[in-house]
Design a protein around this motif. Structure first.
Motif, PDB file in Angstrom:
ATOM      1  N   CYS A 185       0.797  -1.226   0.000  1.00  0.00           N
ATOM      2  CA  CYS A 185       0.000   0.000   0.000  1.00  0.00           C
ATOM      3  C   CYS A 185       0.833   1.281   0.000  1.00  0.00           C
ATOM      4  O   CYS A 185       0.484   2.251  -0.677  1.00  0.00           O
ATOM      5  N   ILE A 195       1.641   2.740  -3.315  1.00  0.00           N
ATOM      6  CA  ILE A 195       0.650   3.555  -4.014  1.00  0.00           C
ATOM      7  C   ILE A 195       0.790   5.007  -3.591  1.00  0.00           C
ATOM      8  O   ILE A 195       0.719   5.921  -4.406  1.00  0.00           O
ATOM      9  N   GLU A 196       1.026   5.229  -2.292  1.00  0.00           N
ATOM     10  CA  GLU A 196       1.225   6.603  -1.843  1.00  0.00           C
ATOM     11  C   GLU A 196       2.546   7.149  -2.363  1.00  0.00           C
ATOM     12  O   GLU A 196       2.666   8.341  -2.639  1.00  0.00           O
ATOM     13  N   TRP A 224       5.211  -3.843   3.710  1.00  0.00           N
ATOM     14  CA  TRP A 224       5.676  -4.799   4.704  1.00  0.00           C
ATOM     15  C   TRP A 224       6.669  -5.766   4.080  1.00  0.00           C
ATOM     16  O   TRP A 224       6.605  -6.088   2.905  1.00  0.00           O
ATOM     17  N   TYR A 268       1.211  -5.972  11.959  1.00  0.00           N
ATOM     18  CA  TYR A 268       1.339  -7.428  11.853  1.00  0.00           C
ATOM     19  C   TYR A 268       2.216  -7.975  12.953  1.00  0.00           C
ATOM     20  O   TYR A 268       3.183  -8.693  12.717  1.00  0.00           O
ATOM     21  N   CYS A 305       0.333   5.069   8.087  1.00  0.00           N
ATOM     22  CA  CYS A 305      -0.210   3.836   7.554  1.00  0.00           C
ATOM     23  C   CYS A 305      -1.317   4.135   6.547  1.00  0.00           C
ATOM     24  O   CYS A 305      -2.478   3.973   6.864  1.00  0.00           O
ATOM     25  N   PRO A 306      -1.052   4.534   5.337  1.00  0.00           N
ATOM     26  CA  PRO A 306       0.262   4.947   4.848  1.00  0.00           C
ATOM     27  C   PRO A 306       0.574   6.406   5.182  1.00  0.00           C
ATOM     28  O   PRO A 306      -0.340   7.160   5.462  1.00  0.00           O
ATOM     29  N   ARG A 338       1.283  10.300   4.728  1.00  0.00           N
ATOM     30  CA  ARG A 338       0.827  11.236   3.722  1.00  0.00           C
ATOM     31  C   ARG A 338       1.989  11.600   2.794  1.00  0.00           C
ATOM     32  O   ARG A 338       3.138  11.606   3.222  1.00  0.00           O
ATOM     33  N   ARG A 372      -5.949  -3.469   3.921  1.00  0.00           N
ATOM     34  CA  ARG A 372      -4.627  -3.748   3.380  1.00  0.00           C
ATOM     35  C   ARG A 372      -4.618  -4.950   2.453  1.00  0.00           C
ATOM     36  O   ARG A 372      -3.560  -5.370   2.008  1.00  0.00           O
ATOM     37  N   TYR A 398      -5.453  -2.956  -1.646  1.00  0.00           N
ATOM     38  CA  TYR A 398      -5.312  -1.606  -1.120  1.00  0.00           C
ATOM     39  C   TYR A 398      -5.706  -0.539  -2.126  1.00  0.00           C
ATOM     40  O   TYR A 398      -5.737   0.623  -1.783  1.00  0.00           O
ATOM     41  N   ARG A 440      -6.637   8.625   3.039  1.00  0.00           N
ATOM     42  CA  ARG A 440      -6.468   8.654   1.590  1.00  0.00           C
ATOM     43  C   ARG A 440      -6.453   7.269   0.959  1.00  0.00           C
ATOM     44  O   ARG A 440      -6.757   7.112  -0.198  1.00  0.00           O
ATOM     45  N   LEU A 441      -6.067   6.287   1.714  1.00  0.00           N
ATOM     46  CA  LEU A 441      -5.889   4.971   1.081  1.00  0.00           C
ATOM     47  C   LEU A 441      -6.531   3.853   1.883  1.00  0.00           C
ATOM     48  O   LEU A 441      -7.200   2.999   1.345  1.00  0.00           O
ATOM     49  N   THR A 442      -6.341   3.851   3.177  1.00  0.00           N
ATOM     50  CA  THR A 442      -6.861   2.767   4.005  1.00  0.00           C
ATOM     51  C   THR A 442      -7.985   3.341   4.849  1.00  0.00           C
ATOM     52  O   THR A 442      -7.785   3.752   5.984  1.00  0.00           O
TER      53      THR A 442
END
Lengths: 159, 186, 366
Positions: free
Chosen positions: B45, B48-49, B82, B117, B140-141, B143, C66, C69, C149-151
């Motif tokens: 994830c 993506i950010e 991760w 996790y 998480c994630p 900014r 997650r 995602y 924004r994502l999760t």
């Protein structure tokens, strides 16, 4: 749907241990593990069923035995079937459906990886998600592992 | 004031022309910090950010940073996502393949310390278990602004290291920089 | 005279600019043609299904962000629907409308990432910048509503955590208007581009019978002629009350999958407009007791995520933790057909075919 259910029950008789019709187009059967592949093949080929789409296959551990769950859908009739069966924990073996439904190929590999279920007749039964040298089957209820101390190696199972 | 004294303070512009004189070390520091090429190492994830940070709105190209696929041409490895036991040897090998000077940014909670996790048996609790990390960007994630702050702090560190080298001082200790979720810097 | 030759084995990944995540492909080549392909996955395996067994039902919802995602809200919806079916929980009507609105916004955001990365794979990097520019607009809307924004973690068992913010509807409609014009821009950039068409038409053809037998779903199936969209076939939430079309094409090639996703974005805009027009007032969440113990049984849920049929299956024994959570990820099943798609394909087409499947490794590996 009713006609199709009666035909299946007539064909397999005692091997169908239990069944319920959950909604007008979903029925669940619990079958004996001996006829697992036969029932799946019948459901795919019989004109009243034509279950041509394998949606899902998985295993869970109740502590006493392993249960299998197979969900099928028919693109012709838009009805759903769920098949359940139980196998023993000590000798978890069952016929593979990978040659009938190619879509369950990877699902069966994952179940071998996580639970150690041997699918007889599977073309390529080896680990898929865990590293190839992993020992043990993590999703079993009695799996215990301790950290190995090396960050590049995962926890090791305790016997 | 002679040219040498003026050079100690920075650039010297030759009057009348378009010529600048600078010390080699200053030029190297400026080039290194303003043109950090990062290894495309998005795992999950946070990747993506990271892509969003490199894209139109939070443009990373204005900081001189863009992504190279091969470790041989990369200066900084942004570990975004991760790290599992299966992937860890590859990360280690890629880090070893990067030429010096190299830096590592651990992006996100998972790369910093394992993330959510904690009881997963296949997740390594932080990429710093096997590669040295310079900047931790939590979130998480995180900014995109936080990631950019992490990159700017890394640029400051590169500048400081070169200034120390130029003045003959010992290299400053490479303590990790931590960017928390609110943007506070540790 | 026979010339003996061995196939060359090439390793693609796990770190590679265009494997869409941490995927490793072991290719056996005969010159330019791919003879065999073995995908190796598991580089992101966390054992989420096992971790979920140790936690109460509702504590598992943040983990689902997650998984896939790029479409986190679909995963949240799938797990909440499964818990709702196990426990027999009703969802108020306004909450259902809000869920559909968020799902369709999420579908647009996810397909934009597909567009951007697919364009980059084929070398059209400009598409990446355009797609992410629009995606930032969607993320702004979702951030205003959900805070992330994502999760997002913005679906609860029994509804959604909170109502929509003030003026949200107008902002969404402004976005819809702008986005329709931008889609015409994408058409000029890609759909009418001769190079793009020649790189995608006739490549990676997936026949209908193979797609069915492998369990392919989502745009992969619909591009091969299977009219399988769970929003129509087994409607959930309020999808049976909104009018929209489902694009189904017959060719089954990379070009068809691209067109299906483009059209789906336009249809999502239609759904969004209708949902905003018809949304009733009312409660947004059914309150549950603090300790939630659904009765023993087995339930499953299926939603149409941007990648296909996402299905959660849960086994309950009456206690507060599930006995088993199984996640049927669409990308896992869609990827299993890749070796068949690549048989006989050229190496240069590998990236286009893999990109058109639109996989997310987070949900494949779980």
């Amino acid at each position: 749907m009713n006609e199709a259910i009666q035909e299946l029950l007539g064909r397999f008789g005692e091997a169908v241990q239990e069944w319920t019709q959950v909604t007008p187009n979903e029925v669940r059967f619990t079958v004996s593990s001996v006829v697992w592949r036969e029932v799946a093949q019948y459901l795919r080929d019989a004109p009243l069923w034509q279950m041509d789409y394998p949606a899902d296959l998985t295993v869970w551990d109740t502590g006493n035995e392993f249960w299998l769950y197979l969900r099928l859908w028919s693109s012709v009739y838009n009805h759903n079937v769920i098949l359940f069966t139980a196998i023993s924990r000590e000798e978890p073996r069952i016929a593979s459906l990978a040659t009938l439904y190619p879509g369950v190929d990877w699902h069966e590999r994952e179940m071998y990886d996580m639970y150690g279920v041997i699918f007889e007749g599977h073309p390529n039964l080896k680990r898929i998600l865990l590293p190839d040298d992993w020992e043990g089957f993590p999703f079993r209820k009695d799996y215990v592992a301790v950290p190995s101390g090396d960050p590049l190696r995962g926890p090791q199972p305790v016997d | 004031m002679g040219v040498k004294e003026r050079l100690e303070k920075g650039l010297v512009k030759v009057p009348g022309g378009t010529i600048l004189i600078a010390k080699m070390a200053d030029l190297m520091a400026w080039a290194r910090k303003s043109s950090m090429w990062s290894l495309t190492f998005g795992l999950s994830c946070c990747a993506i950010e990271m892509m969003a940070t490199a894209a139109s709105r939070y443009d990373l190209d204005r900081f001189g940073m863009f992504f190279r696929a091969t470790p041989r041409q990369a200066d900084v490895m942004i570990v975004a996502g991760w790290v599992s036991v299966k992937m860890a040897p590859f990360i280690k090998r890629l880090y070893e393949q990067m030429p010096e000077p190299k830096y590592v940014i651990a992006m996100g909670g998972c790369a910093s310390a394992g993330g959510p996790y904690r009881d997963s048996i296949t997740i390594v609790k932080g990429v710093d278990q096997f590669v040295p990390v310079d900047v931790y960007v939590y979130g998480c994630p995180p900014r995109p602004e936080n990631l950019i702050l992490g990159i700017l702090k890394l640029q400051e560190r590169i500048q400081r290291e070169h200034e120390a080298e130029r003045n003959g001082l010992p290299k400053p200790v490479r303590e990790p920089i931590i960017i928390t979720e609110t943007g506070a810097t540790g | 005279m026979e010339i003996l030759s061995q196939g060359m084995v090439i390793n693609v990944g796990p770190q590679h600019p265009s494997t869409h995540g941490v995927l490793r492909l072991i290719l056996t080549l005969d010159g330019e043609q791919i003879v065999a392909c073995e995908p190796v996955i598991g580089y992101l395996h966390r054992g989420l299904e096992k971790m979920m067994e140790r936690r109460p039902y509702r504590h598992n919802i943040p983990f689902t962000d997650r998984l896939d995602y790029l479409a986190a809200l679909s995963n949240n919806l799938a797990i909440c629907q499964c818990i709702e079916r196990l426990g027999g929980v009703e969802v108020p009507e306004r909450a259902q409308y809000i869920r559909v609105l968020l799902m369709e916004l999420q579908r647009i955001a996810s397909h934009l990432v597909f567009l951007g990365t697919f364009g980059t794979d084929l070398g059209a990097t400009t598409m990446f910048l355009y797609a992410f520019r629009e995606r930032e607009m969607v993320l702004d809307l979702l951030e205003e509503c959900t805070g992330a924004r994502l999760t997002y973690n913005w679906v609860r068992v029994g509804g959604v955590p909170d109502d929509l913010p003030e003026g949200f509807g107008e902002k969404v409609l402004d976005f819809v208007k702008v986005f329709r014009q931008r889609m015409d821009e994408y058409d000029r950039l890609l759909t009418r581009n001769r190079i793009f068409r020649s790189r995608t038409q006739g490549i990676g053809v997936l026949p209908k019978e193979m797609a069915l037998a492998y369990g392919c779903s989502g745009p992969m199936a619909r591009a091969s002629g299977i009219a399988y969209d769970i929003r129509k076939v087994a409607p959930y939430e309020v999808y049976d009350r909104v009018e929209f079309d489902v694009p189904v094409l017959e060719d089954g090639d990379v070009w068809a999958r691209y067109l299906v996703r483009m059209e789906e974005m336009r249809q999502s805009l239609r759904i969004i407009e209708q949902v905003l027009r018809d949304m009733p007032d009312g409660a947004v969440q059914t309150k549950l007791p603090k300790v939630f113990k659904p009765p023993a049984g087995i339930a499953y849920s299926r939603v149409e995520s941007p990648r296909g049929e996402l299905s959660f299956m849960m086994v309950s024994d009456g206690s507060s933790n599930p006995v088993r959570v199984h996640i049927r990820a669409p990308s896992f099943v869609n990827l299993s057909v890749l070796p068949r798609l690549l048989e006989g394909a050229k190496v240069a087409d590998l990236v286009a075919i893999l990109g058109s499947i639109d996989v997310v490794l987070g949900e494949i590996d779980r």
